[in-house]
Design an enzyme around this catalytic site. Sequence first.
Site, PDB file in Angstrom:
ATOM      1  N   ARG A 289      11.347   0.929  25.465  1.00  0.00           N
ATOM      2  CA  ARG A 289      10.708   1.639  26.262  1.00  0.00           C
ATOM      3  C   ARG A 289       9.327   1.104  26.317  1.00  0.00           C
ATOM      4  O   ARG A 289       9.272   0.429  25.584  1.00  0.00           O
ATOM      5  CB  ARG A 289      10.506   2.918  25.286  1.00  0.00           C
ATOM      6  CG  ARG A 289      11.032   3.796  25.428  1.00  0.00           C
ATOM      7  CD  ARG A 289      11.478   5.055  26.503  1.00  0.00           C
ATOM      8  NE  ARG A 289      11.829   5.779  26.267  1.00  0.00           N
ATOM      9  CZ  ARG A 289      13.563   5.547  27.220  1.00  0.00           C
ATOM     10  NH1 ARG A 289      14.376   3.834  26.950  1.00  0.00           N
ATOM     11  NH2 ARG A 289      14.639   6.866  26.824  1.00  0.00           N
TER      12      ARG A 289
ATOM     13  N   GLU B 241       5.858   3.426  34.051  1.00  0.00           N
ATOM     14  CA  GLU B 241       7.252   3.419  35.257  1.00  0.00           C
ATOM     15  C   GLU B 241       7.124   4.700  35.662  1.00  0.00           C
ATOM     16  O   GLU B 241       6.551   5.750  34.984  1.00  0.00           O
ATOM     17  CB  GLU B 241       8.340   2.899  34.065  1.00  0.00           C
ATOM     18  CG  GLU B 241       9.147   3.874  33.473  1.00  0.00           C
ATOM     19  CD  GLU B 241      10.045   3.117  32.676  1.00  0.00           C
ATOM     20  OE1 GLU B 241       9.854   2.169  32.191  1.00  0.00           O
ATOM     21  OE2 GLU B 241      11.372   3.909  32.448  1.00  0.00           O
TER      22      GLU B 241
ATOM     23  N   HIS C  38      14.776  -0.167  34.761  1.00  0.00           N
ATOM     24  CA  HIS C  38      15.033   0.490  34.056  1.00  0.00           C
ATOM     25  C   HIS C  38      16.335   0.959  34.457  1.00  0.00           C
ATOM     26  O   HIS C  38      16.732   2.037  34.407  1.00  0.00           O
ATOM     27  CB  HIS C  38      14.005   1.920  33.714  1.00  0.00           C
ATOM     28  CG  HIS C  38      15.023   2.867  32.516  1.00  0.00           C
ATOM     29  ND1 HIS C  38      13.508   3.389  32.371  1.00  0.00           N
ATOM     30  CD2 HIS C  38      15.646   2.832  31.550  1.00  0.00           C
ATOM     31  CE1 HIS C  38      13.850   4.117  30.498  1.00  0.00           C
ATOM     32  NE2 HIS C  38      15.342   3.297  30.632  1.00  0.00           N
TER      33      HIS C  38
HETATM   34  C1  8YV Z   1      17.904   6.005  31.131  1.00  0.00           C
HETATM   35  C2  8YV Z   1      17.330   5.163  28.372  1.00  0.00           C
HETATM   36  O1  8YV Z   1      19.003   5.470  32.154  1.00  0.00           O
HETATM   37  O2  8YV Z   1      19.369   6.299  27.170  1.00  0.00           O
HETATM   38  C3  8YV Z   1      18.358   5.671  26.988  1.00  0.00           C
HETATM   39  O3  8YV Z   1      17.105   5.889  26.529  1.00  0.00           O
HETATM   40  O4  8YV Z   1      16.598   4.175  28.106  1.00  0.00           O
HETATM   41  C4  8YV Z   1      18.297   5.195  29.373  1.00  0.00           C
HETATM   42  O5  8YV Z   1      19.313   4.878  29.312  1.00  0.00           O
HETATM   43  C5  8YV Z   1      17.100   6.812  31.176  1.00  0.00           C
HETATM   44  O6  8YV Z   1      16.072   7.712  30.081  1.00  0.00           O
HETATM   45  C6  8YV Z   1      17.054   7.926  31.855  1.00  0.00           C
HETATM   46  O7  8YV Z   1      17.575   8.765  31.088  1.00  0.00           O
END
Ligand code: 8YV
Length: 330
Positions: free
Chosen positions: A242, A271, A289
Amino acid sequence: MSKTKPRVVVARAVYPDVLAQLQTYFDIQANQDDEVWSPERLIATLRGAAGTLTTGSERIDAEVLSACPELRICANMAVGFNNFDVPAMNAAGVLATNTPGVLTETTADFGFALLMATARRITEGEHFLRAGRWTKWSYDLFAGQDVHGTTLGILGMGRIGQGIARRGAHGFGMQVIYHNRSRLSPELEADCKARYVSKDELLRSADHLMLVLPYSPAAHHAIGEAELALMKPTATLVNIARGGIVDDAALARALREGRIAAAGLDVFEGEPQVHPDLLAVPNVVLTPHIASASVPTRRAMAQLAADNLVAFLVHGKPLTPVNPEVLGDR
Ligand code: 8YV
């Protein structure tokens, strides 16, 4: 007399067939234009809704919850849920669900892809070639660091961290060390061929450091100036966890000054804005991401989020609750 369907807001665009499934159970308000709603627009849209399908971009906090007292479930299409204020959701009795399991291997694949691209300077080489600057072979042209046989450090050892460890240990003959809030069982450590170390030892010993820990206020800037100073000058750092776990400004300085060799980043503080200093250094691979973005996995994530809405609002039993305590004795 037919019962009115509960209203559900699908806050971002999803696969049309998943939306169609939801339409059989719910009165759906969709966002197939995929606009990112402001907090005010999110609140206005969620008013009166019983459920919502969210992504990491929609923040559900006390303000949203108090403005939307009919809300009963927020189904995140993500395994991470730091966009949810879980204590506030608990206080409001609102269920949170996420999408664990379905994205583990895909995300671990991507972590490895980013590690390899970073250590072997793949995108730097490609930019050079596309710019028409490749005129001759040279002994040190984009010479990077090896991946095989080196020491892989993993910070955060949940499902994805374990997937990374297995790839490193079994596929690339790496020595795997890890640090986590809690140690794995001896069986899992053996399976991952991973050795538990302190955070300092992890930083000092890793040739490649992979961040896979969930974001929490305690994890904010877990990698900052002091941590970067412990790393080897030849080390690479990969963040698929993150934004906010790394101090991006401090990282850009360390990269610029050659205090670590390179970084691969899929997530950023603030972001989709990216710190301008990161954009200005060459020894960093930047991706938007997309660690979970394979077609089968994104479909599985959307399906699990939708299934959670149906399982809870229609049948009373969510599949992957984050805060099952709000269910009480239901
Ligand atoms: C997502 C992610 O694409 O699952 C997660 O925690 O970071 C990613 O797989 C993103 O969070 C969009 O919802």
